[in-house]
Motif scaffolding. Structure first.
Motif, PDB file in Angstrom:
ATOM      1  N   LYS A  40      -8.030   2.967  -2.198  1.00  0.00           N
ATOM      2  CA  LYS A  40      -7.704   4.316  -2.644  1.00  0.00           C
ATOM      3  C   LYS A  40      -8.110   4.454  -4.098  1.00  0.00           C
ATOM      4  O   LYS A  40      -8.076   3.480  -4.849  1.00  0.00           O
ATOM      5  CB  LYS A  40      -6.195   4.571  -2.540  1.00  0.00           C
ATOM      6  N   SER A  77      -8.184   7.605  -7.403  1.00  0.00           N
ATOM      7  CA  SER A  77      -8.139   8.992  -7.845  1.00  0.00           C
ATOM      8  C   SER A  77      -8.770   9.063  -9.221  1.00  0.00           C
ATOM      9  O   SER A  77      -8.718   8.123  -9.999  1.00  0.00           O
ATOM     10  CB  SER A  77      -6.708   9.528  -7.859  1.00  0.00           C
ATOM     11  N   GLU A 103      -6.292   1.609  -6.113  1.00  0.00           N
ATOM     12  CA  GLU A 103      -5.321   0.748  -5.436  1.00  0.00           C
ATOM     13  C   GLU A 103      -6.093  -0.170  -4.514  1.00  0.00           C
ATOM     14  O   GLU A 103      -6.981   0.283  -3.782  1.00  0.00           O
ATOM     15  CB  GLU A 103      -4.337   1.606  -4.641  1.00  0.00           C
ATOM     16  N   ASP A 104      -5.780  -1.458  -4.561  1.00  0.00           N
ATOM     17  CA  ASP A 104      -6.527  -2.371  -3.701  1.00  0.00           C
ATOM     18  C   ASP A 104      -5.810  -2.509  -2.370  1.00  0.00           C
ATOM     19  O   ASP A 104      -4.750  -1.912  -2.147  1.00  0.00           O
ATOM     20  CB  ASP A 104      -6.764  -3.711  -4.393  1.00  0.00           C
ATOM     21  N   ARG A 108      -2.074  -1.554  -8.175  1.00  0.00           N
ATOM     22  CA  ARG A 108      -2.686  -0.352  -8.751  1.00  0.00           C
ATOM     23  C   ARG A 108      -3.188  -0.667 -10.158  1.00  0.00           C
ATOM     24  O   ARG A 108      -2.439  -1.164 -10.983  1.00  0.00           O
ATOM     25  CB  ARG A 108      -1.654   0.775  -8.797  1.00  0.00           C
ATOM     26  N   ARG A 151      -6.812  10.219  -0.212  1.00  0.00           N
ATOM     27  CA  ARG A 151      -7.456   8.994  -0.683  1.00  0.00           C
ATOM     28  C   ARG A 151      -6.898   8.501  -2.018  1.00  0.00           C
ATOM     29  O   ARG A 151      -7.364   7.515  -2.561  1.00  0.00           O
ATOM     30  CB  ARG A 151      -8.962   9.214  -0.810  1.00  0.00           C
ATOM     31  N   PHE A 193     -11.007  -2.023  -3.233  1.00  0.00           N
ATOM     32  CA  PHE A 193     -10.147  -0.849  -3.399  1.00  0.00           C
ATOM     33  C   PHE A 193     -10.177   0.004  -2.140  1.00  0.00           C
ATOM     34  O   PHE A 193     -11.236   0.215  -1.543  1.00  0.00           O
ATOM     35  CB  PHE A 193     -10.607   0.008  -4.582  1.00  0.00           C
ATOM     36  N   GLY A 212      -2.126  -3.223  -2.377  1.00  0.00           N
ATOM     37  CA  GLY A 212      -1.188  -2.278  -2.983  1.00  0.00           C
ATOM     38  C   GLY A 212      -1.113  -2.387  -4.489  1.00  0.00           C
ATOM     39  O   GLY A 212      -0.318  -1.687  -5.109  1.00  0.00           O
ATOM     40  N   PRO A 262       0.278   8.175   0.815  1.00  0.00           N
ATOM     41  CA  PRO A 262      -0.597   9.096   0.092  1.00  0.00           C
ATOM     42  C   PRO A 262       0.191  10.279  -0.450  1.00  0.00           C
ATOM     43  O   PRO A 262       1.147  10.730   0.177  1.00  0.00           O
ATOM     44  CB  PRO A 262      -1.595   9.538   1.163  1.00  0.00           C
ATOM     45  N   PRO A 314      -3.915   7.075  -4.677  1.00  0.00           N
ATOM     46  CA  PRO A 314      -2.706   6.250  -4.623  1.00  0.00           C
ATOM     47  C   PRO A 314      -1.465   7.106  -4.802  1.00  0.00           C
ATOM     48  O   PRO A 314      -1.481   8.080  -5.552  1.00  0.00           O
ATOM     49  CB  PRO A 314      -2.876   5.278  -5.794  1.00  0.00           C
ATOM     50  N   PRO A 350       0.845  -1.208   0.000  1.00  0.00           N
ATOM     51  CA  PRO A 350       0.000   0.000   0.000  1.00  0.00           C
ATOM     52  C   PRO A 350       0.870   1.243   0.000  1.00  0.00           C
ATOM     53  O   PRO A 350       1.821   1.347   0.765  1.00  0.00           O
ATOM     54  CB  PRO A 350      -0.794  -0.143   1.300  1.00  0.00           C
ATOM     55  N   SER A 351       0.535   2.172  -0.895  1.00  0.00           N
ATOM     56  CA  SER A 351       1.434   3.299  -1.109  1.00  0.00           C
ATOM     57  C   SER A 351       1.155   4.404  -0.106  1.00  0.00           C
ATOM     58  O   SER A 351       0.106   4.479   0.506  1.00  0.00           O
ATOM     59  CB  SER A 351       1.235   3.828  -2.524  1.00  0.00           C
TER      60      SER A 351
END
Lengths: 275, 529
Positions: free
Chosen positions: B448, B450, B499-500, B505, A197, B446, B503, A191, A199, A188-189
């Protein structure tokens, strides 16, 4: 008697010559690349992802490694893929490669019909003295890609000091002559600064399953790194920022923890530094 | 121009000597609108009064001993193409005229060649003679336009018309000699215009109105008033080296060895002229009148004999089982085309070697072994549609730079699926970013996202006019365009980077806007690293 001693001496010489083959000793051509996760040139790598869904992370890490190995005199970077794998894995995308920090027009994509042709193309490419790195993206296990084949590739890459990175998928590990074996897992990246919210930059959990990054030390297998990919190369990620739920202001690039033997220059762009 | 009016029957007779020995009249028939009609007859059958166009049953009644076969046009066309290629040992530019039949008319450009055969008359005699000895009934003529040569070869064979005398030569010939459609020729004859000489004094405008533009085109082409170009069957070599063998050879290794020798000869010639070439062609002339052609291309002009020979060796490897020497090869010709000036260079001791030359050579070798389309480079082009924004073009054939691609300010994935895959998506509210998806029967959740990045249709590509009044969009979208993804108003895509929880994407898009399209569909198009 004298003849026997002479024969023995020549045989010993021959054995010594064989043992001095580049792949058997540590091959050090020129200055060793510096920086986080930097590897010597002329090595065969295997980059494993757990499944086809992680294909982005695996190719990203392989290309990140490859970018560090390019030199002004060896600018060639080739990506090889089987034609049949294109829909399974996705084709490398020119604009995405630009986003990643690579010159997409300098990269040549080779799409072969069979694994034998692919192996031939890797050998041919790595033998060229202007090729810095060859990344081969192989979705499934193939009979032709066995220990003998990997040994050939290792010898070729050691002889020419060009790197070969085989990107493979799955949890199974076969015997191979690769000098490094990496396992890449997406993480997980962090922010990005203005959107909690969204990636963030790519972050990978990298496990070095085989080989050693420190030439003076042996047996560092199993080391684990959590790295971010930034414009300047790898950066160690701050683990606590991974969740992205803390809600406080975070710096754009996570704090970089320097390795004991890595100096400040190691964080700079390796492409500009290599010349 | 060489004409083989009885090619179809002669060819069959050559393939089956028993047929020729029997002496029975031979005719080929074809089903045409449910009736079996003759399409080709041999000399013996013509003598007995048969002609193309007759029905088969009539012909059988007239000539009881008739040998009738069904025609295989595809096979004959292929044979004739091979046969035409073999004629490149007489002249480098050989073409098959295809306006009527795919076989029968062979056109050779003998400009600057005839002196090698002792003049035009001797050349014509020799070419016609050698075909007659092979059992083909052949007629030939030489003229400076294709139309005139065709007319004379068909209606007054054996003549040589000097340049500028086409009109005199054509005057006495019937109008059918102008390569007209049968209907056009029939109408001309009905109107009493039987000879070409009668056409000269007619008014061009009214002729065009009556018989169409194609009639005037053929007329002008025959007289040389309009240029007509030959379409050569084989690549035309600007420079070549060739080797003839006393005994035919067969093994591919021998061929490649000889290719290397020829490459050395050709290279020294190119060096003498200060030029290099980008395309090389290897012509293998088989003793049974067929020609095999192998072509390789180089990314930059070269004259390195070892490199050329190596490219052919790799190209031959790809040939595999296709290589068939037949009864042997008695001549090999190595030709070079796409000639460019190539000055001798001195490798400097202090210059910076960027390796581009070695890379180009590597791509040459790979292209010759794997095919030029297998070795590609991505070039950004001026488009916002993701799959169109990058074209893959052969690394050895860089196209000139097009319009500048727009600068990239938005994220783009590392990998793009060649065909977007449809997914099921869970979204909290219609226009919210997706919360989860099912792709390849696996669920992803997911955390995150954008977006959206809205990319709308390129109206100038869909072949439809820009709609300025909102009301007409409905009418326009009623006639659906051919492509799946590009329909006016419905084909707008909203892209999300998601992103799940692990991680990974992904790059997803929703096709169609809520409210415009009936059911917006979701697709997965790419993977981020």
């Amino acid at each position: 008697m004298l003849g026997k001693a002479q024969t023995l001496a020549t045989l010993k010489q021959q054995v010594a010559a064989l043992e001095a083959q580049p792949v058997l000793k540590d091959f050090e051509a020129g200055p060793r690349p510096q920086g986080l996760l930097a590897t010597p040139r002329g090595a065969l790598h295997e980059v494993f992802a757990d499944g086809l869904a992680d294909s982005g992370a695996a190719l990203g890490f392989a290309l990140a490694q490859a970018r560090g190995l390019l030199q002004p005199a060896r600018p060639g970077l080739l990506i090889l893929q089987l034609k049949a794998d294109a829909q399974e894995l996705g084709l490398p995308y020119g604009l995405g490669l630009q986003n990643f920090g690579l010159d997409s027009e300098a990269i040549v994509l080779i799409r072969t019909g069979s694994i034998v042709e692919l192996l031939w193309a890797i050998e041919e490419a790595v033998a060229c003295r202007a090729v810095g790195a060859v990344v081969a993206d192989i979705a499934y296990a193939h009979k032709a890609l066995d220990f003998t084949a990997s040994r050939r590739l290792a010898l070729r890459s050691a002889a020419s000091a060009g790197a070969v990175l085989l990107v493979r998928y799955g949890r199974a590990r076969e015997a191979s002559a690769a000098r490094y074996r990496w396992r890449v897992l997406p993480a997980p990246s962090a922010p990005p600064p203005f959107d909690e919210r969204a990636p963030g930059p790519p972050r990978w959990r990298v496990v070095l399953e085989k080989g050693s990054l420190d030439p003076r030390r042996r047996g560092t297998e199993g080391e684990e790194y959590l790295v971010d990919w930034t414009d300047h190369g790898f950066a160690l990620a701050d683990d606590t920022s991974g969740s992205g739920r803390s809600g406080t202001d975070r710096p754009a690039v996570p704090a970089v923890a320097a390795l004991p033997d890595a100096d400040a220059a190691a964080l700079g762009d390796r492409l500009s530094q290599a010349g | 121009m060489l004409t083989l009016p009885r090619w179809a029957t002669d060819c069959l007779k050559r393939a089956e000597p028993a047929l020729a020995a029997s002496g029975r009249p031979l005719a080929l028939w074809e089903k045409h609108k449910g009736a079996m009609r003759l399409v080709a007859v041999d000399a013996a059958a013509t003598g007995l009064g048969l002609a193309a166009g007759q029905s088969l049953s009539d012909a059988r009644a007239m000539v009881p001993g008739l040998e009738a076969r069904e025609i295989d046009r595809l096979h004959l066309t292929q044979l004739f193409a091979d046969f035409a290629d073999w004629h490149s040992n007489a002249s480098p530019i050989v073409s098959v005229l295809t306006h009527a039949e795919a076989y029968g008319d062979l056109c050779l450009d003998i400009t600057g060649v005839s002196h090698l055969f002792g003049g035009e008359a001797a050349m014509l005699e020799r070419l016609v003679g050698r075909l007659r000895r092979l059992g083909f009934s052949t007629q030939g003529a030489i003229a400076s336009t294709i139309g005139a040569a065709w007319a004379i070869a068909h209606f007054a064979p054996g003549r040589i018309v000097p340049a500028g005398h086409e009109a005199e030569a054509l005057r006495p010939l019937p109008v059918a000699a102008l390569r007209l459609e049968p209907a056009q020729a029939d109408r001309l004859v009905q109107l009493g215009l039987k000879r070409i000489s009668q056409l000269f004094e007619r008014d061009r405008k009214s002729m065009q109105a009556r018989f169409g533009v194609s009639f005037l085109l053929r007329f002008d082409q025959a007289l040389g008033w309009i240029e007509e170009k030959l379409d050569p069957r084989l690549p035309v070599a600007d420079r070549f080296a060739e080797h003839r063998f006393a005994e035919p050879i067969g093994l591919i290794d021998d061929v490649l060895m000889c290719t290397h020798d020829l490459a050395v000869q050709l290279a020294s010639r190119l060096q003498g002229e200060g030029i290099g070439a980008q395309s090389f062609h290897l012509f293998l002339y088989r003793v049974d009148h067929k020609v095999m052609t192998l072509s390789v291309n180089a990314a930059r002009a070269t004259r390195d004999a070892h490199h050329i020979a190596r490219l052919f060796a790799h190209r031959a490897e790809r040939l595999g089982a296709e290589y068939d020497a037949g009864f042997g090869i008695d001549m090999i010709r190595l030709g070079a085309s796409s000639i460019l000036p190539l000055a001798p260079t001195q490798t400097g001791a202090f210059g910076v070697d960027t390796g581009s030359q070695s890379l180009d050579r590597l791509y040459d070798v790979m292209s010759s072994r794997l095919g030029a389309l297998a070795v590609v480079r991505a070039r950004p082009v001026n488009s916002y549609i993701p799959e169109r924004a990058v074209v893959l073009e052969p690394a050895i054939a860089a196209s000139p730079a097009g319009p500048e691609a727009p600068p990239l300010t938005v994220p783009r994935p590392m990998r793009l699926l060649p065909q977007p895959e449809q997914i099921t998506v869970i979204a909290e509210v219609p226009d919210a970013p997706p919360a989860g998806m099912t792709w390849r029967r696996v669920n992803y959740r997911f955390v995150k996202a954008s977006g959206p990045e809205r990319i709308s249709d390129e109206w100038h590509r869909t072949g439809r006019k820009l709609q300025l009044t909102p009301g007409s969009i409905e009418a326009a979208s009623a006639d659906r365009s051919r492509t799946l993804y590009f329909e006016e108003g419905r084909s707008t895509r909203d892209y999300y980077v998601v992103e799940d929880d692990g991680g990974r994407r992904f790059w997803l898009f929703r096709l169609g806007l809520y409210g415009v399209a009936e059911t917006p569909r979701w697709f997965l198009q790419g993977f981020f690293s």
